[in-house]
Write a protein that holds these residues in place. Structure first.
Motif, PDB file in Angstrom:
ATOM      1  N   LEU A  17       0.570  -1.202  -0.434  1.00  0.00           N
ATOM      2  CA  LEU A  17      -0.351  -0.145   0.341  1.00  0.00           C
ATOM      3  C   LEU A  17       1.067   1.322   0.059  1.00  0.00           C
ATOM      4  N   PHE A  18       1.962   1.134   0.552  1.00  0.00           N
ATOM      5  CA  PHE A  18       2.172   2.324   0.976  1.00  0.00           C
ATOM      6  C   PHE A  18       3.862   2.771  -0.507  1.00  0.00           C
ATOM      7  N   TYR A  19       3.585   1.064  -1.564  1.00  0.00           N
ATOM      8  CA  TYR A  19       4.527   1.297  -2.913  1.00  0.00           C
ATOM      9  C   TYR A  19       2.808   2.468  -3.938  1.00  0.00           C
ATOM     10  N   ARG A  20       1.902   1.412  -3.641  1.00  0.00           N
ATOM     11  CA  ARG A  20       1.019   1.725  -4.359  1.00  0.00           C
ATOM     12  C   ARG A  20      -0.072   3.340  -4.118  1.00  0.00           C
ATOM     13  N   GLN A  21       0.245   3.458  -3.383  1.00  0.00           N
ATOM     14  CA  GLN A  21      -0.785   4.496  -2.398  1.00  0.00           C
ATOM     15  C   GLN A  21       0.067   5.966  -1.617  1.00  0.00           C
ATOM     16  N   ILE A  96       6.609  -1.085 -12.037  1.00  0.00           N
ATOM     17  CA  ILE A  96       7.309   0.127 -11.938  1.00  0.00           C
ATOM     18  C   ILE A  96       6.690   1.437 -13.505  1.00  0.00           C
ATOM     19  N   LEU A  97       5.503   0.959 -14.733  1.00  0.00           N
ATOM     20  CA  LEU A  97       4.640   1.602 -15.224  1.00  0.00           C
ATOM     21  C   LEU A  97       3.550   2.203 -14.597  1.00  0.00           C
ATOM     22  N   LEU A  98       3.172   1.424 -13.508  1.00  0.00           N
ATOM     23  CA  LEU A  98       2.091   2.050 -12.492  1.00  0.00           C
ATOM     24  C   LEU A  98       2.925   2.813 -11.358  1.00  0.00           C
ATOM     25  N   TYR A  99       3.928   2.870 -10.976  1.00  0.00           N
ATOM     26  CA  TYR A  99       4.178   3.505  -9.533  1.00  0.00           C
ATOM     27  C   TYR A  99       4.996   3.944  -9.555  1.00  0.00           C
ATOM     28  N   GLY A 100       6.207   3.335 -10.433  1.00  0.00           N
ATOM     29  CA  GLY A 100       7.914   3.675  -9.841  1.00  0.00           C
ATOM     30  C   GLY A 100       8.354   2.462  -9.354  1.00  0.00           C
ATOM     31  N   CYS A 101       9.863   3.293  -9.070  1.00  0.00           N
ATOM     32  CA  CYS A 101      10.474   2.636  -8.531  1.00  0.00           C
ATOM     33  C   CYS A 101      10.154   2.234  -6.577  1.00  0.00           C
ATOM     34  N   VAL A 103      11.760   1.637  -4.085  1.00  0.00           N
ATOM     35  CA  VAL A 103      12.908   2.869  -3.131  1.00  0.00           C
ATOM     36  C   VAL A 103      12.969   3.915  -3.444  1.00  0.00           C
ATOM     37  N   GLY A 104      13.215   4.122  -5.029  1.00  0.00           N
ATOM     38  CA  GLY A 104      12.690   5.299  -4.923  1.00  0.00           C
ATOM     39  C   GLY A 104      11.510   6.338  -4.504  1.00  0.00           C
ATOM     40  N   THR A 105      10.450   5.662  -4.757  1.00  0.00           N
ATOM     41  CA  THR A 105       9.227   6.770  -4.065  1.00  0.00           C
ATOM     42  C   THR A 105       9.108   7.365  -2.889  1.00  0.00           C
ATOM     43  N   LEU A 106       9.231   6.483  -2.232  1.00  0.00           N
ATOM     44  CA  LEU A 106       9.054   6.037  -0.665  1.00  0.00           C
ATOM     45  C   LEU A 106      10.678   7.081   0.045  1.00  0.00           C
ATOM     46  N   SER A 107      11.668   7.024  -0.877  1.00  0.00           N
ATOM     47  CA  SER A 107      12.531   7.908   0.074  1.00  0.00           C
ATOM     48  C   SER A 107      12.449   9.407  -0.454  1.00  0.00           C
ATOM     49  N   ALA A 108      11.852  10.007  -1.466  1.00  0.00           N
ATOM     50  CA  ALA A 108      11.088  11.112  -2.239  1.00  0.00           C
ATOM     51  C   ALA A 108      10.122  11.703  -1.686  1.00  0.00           C
ATOM     52  N   GLU A 109       9.056  10.744  -0.937  1.00  0.00           N
ATOM     53  CA  GLU A 109       8.135  11.157  -0.039  1.00  0.00           C
ATOM     54  C   GLU A 109       8.702  11.880   0.951  1.00  0.00           C
ATOM     55  N   LEU A 110       9.393  10.929   1.904  1.00  0.00           N
ATOM     56  CA  LEU A 110       9.758  10.725   3.215  1.00  0.00           C
ATOM     57  C   LEU A 110      10.208  12.148   3.283  1.00  0.00           C
ATOM     58  N   SER A 111      11.239  12.103   2.106  1.00  0.00           N
ATOM     59  CA  SER A 111      12.182  13.607   2.036  1.00  0.00           C
ATOM     60  C   SER A 111      11.257  14.546   2.924  1.00  0.00           C
ATOM     61  N   GLN A 157      17.238   4.498 -11.027  1.00  0.00           N
ATOM     62  CA  GLN A 157      16.346   5.499 -11.030  1.00  0.00           C
ATOM     63  C   GLN A 157      15.639   6.359 -11.547  1.00  0.00           C
ATOM     64  N   GLY A 158      16.358   6.885 -12.501  1.00  0.00           N
ATOM     65  CA  GLY A 158      16.280   7.776 -14.018  1.00  0.00           C
ATOM     66  C   GLY A 158      14.571   6.447 -14.682  1.00  0.00           C
ATOM     67  N   VAL A 159      15.290   5.932 -14.858  1.00  0.00           N
ATOM     68  CA  VAL A 159      14.201   4.907 -16.279  1.00  0.00           C
ATOM     69  C   VAL A 159      13.451   4.737 -15.794  1.00  0.00           C
ATOM     70  N   ALA A 160      13.268   4.574 -13.781  1.00  0.00           N
ATOM     71  CA  ALA A 160      12.143   4.220 -13.524  1.00  0.00           C
ATOM     72  C   ALA A 160      11.294   5.257 -13.010  1.00  0.00           C
ATOM     73  N   THR A 161      11.769   6.949 -13.329  1.00  0.00           N
ATOM     74  CA  THR A 161      10.878   7.813 -12.919  1.00  0.00           C
ATOM     75  C   THR A 161       9.937   8.156 -14.696  1.00  0.00           C
ATOM     76  N   LEU A 162      11.007   8.228 -15.296  1.00  0.00           N
ATOM     77  CA  LEU A 162      10.401   8.155 -16.575  1.00  0.00           C
ATOM     78  C   LEU A 162       9.532   7.399 -16.710  1.00  0.00           C
TER      79      LEU A 162
END
Length: 203
Positions: A17-21, A96-101, A103-111, A157-162
């Motif tokens: 859920l943390f990953y998807r939402q 990845i296509l739906l939610y990104g990486c 690791v990266g998405t959680l780190s970015a959100e917490l930051s 990370q760039g590939v996953a984000t884009l």
């Protein structure tokens, strides 16, 4: 279900859920509903969402360590082990296509939230960085092993984000192929080729 099994199910559900939402938009109710337990049973295991977050980060670290340990068993050469890391993008392409990486998405959100656990979440990147650095050292690239590890982390990370932004499955395949070509240049010590690849955006 046993107490330990219930706790494990809560952590696994929260992880997804943390990953998807996202962490901020996931409630206790969301997690309890996913596990199909009462709020009282839920609070028996976790009193706060931050406690769940800590458990999710530990869960991800354990799974990541197990994954890289398995690569060490399955692959004979450091190049093949690095290639296994690169191919995470293919193996996890649909998510990845739906939610990104994750690791990266959680780190970015917490930051963005300036959350106290952001450093703990970043430890997943640290784990990959240290592991990749060792593989590049074993590949004969000790002088620039850490830089190569960071390049590869940044590129993945760039590939996953884009890929998530443009929702292009073929983009991931093309980028993975380019990364494998770059890795081959690194393995053969063709520093000039690797540098030119960097200039074209391969790393």
């Amino acid at each position: 279900m046993s107490n330990m099994k219930t706790r494990d199910k809560i952590v696994e559900a929260a992880d997804q859920l943390f990953y998807r939402q996202g962490f901020e938009h996931t409630s206790f109710t969301d997690i309890a509903n996913a596990v199909q337990i009462s709020r009282g049973n839920f609070y028996y295991h976790f009193k706060t969402k931050d406690e769940i977050l800590d458990a999710v980060i530990r869960f991800r670290l354990e799974n990541t360590r197990a994954m890289v340990d398995q690569w060490a068993l399955d692959e004979d050469t450091p190049a093949d082990r690095i290639r296994s890391f690169i191919h995470i993008l293919v193996a996890n392409r649909a998510k990845i296509l739906l939610y990104g990486c994750p690791v990266g998405t959680l780190s970015a959100e917490l930051s963005k939230l300036d959350h106290a656990a952001r450093a703990d979440a970043n430890s997943l990147f640290d784990l990959f960085r240290v592991w990749l650095r060792q593989q590049f050292i074993d590949l004969g690239r000790a002088a620039d092993a850490d830089a190569l590890a960071l390049h590869l982390l940044a590129r993945s990370q760039g590939v996953a984000t884009l890929a998530s932004a443009i929702h292009d499955e073929g983009f991931i395949d093309r980028e993975v192929a380019q990364l494998c070509d770059w890795l081959e240049a690194c393995a053969q010590g063709r520093e000039g080729d690797a540098s030119r690849s960097a200039g074209r955006g391969i790393i």
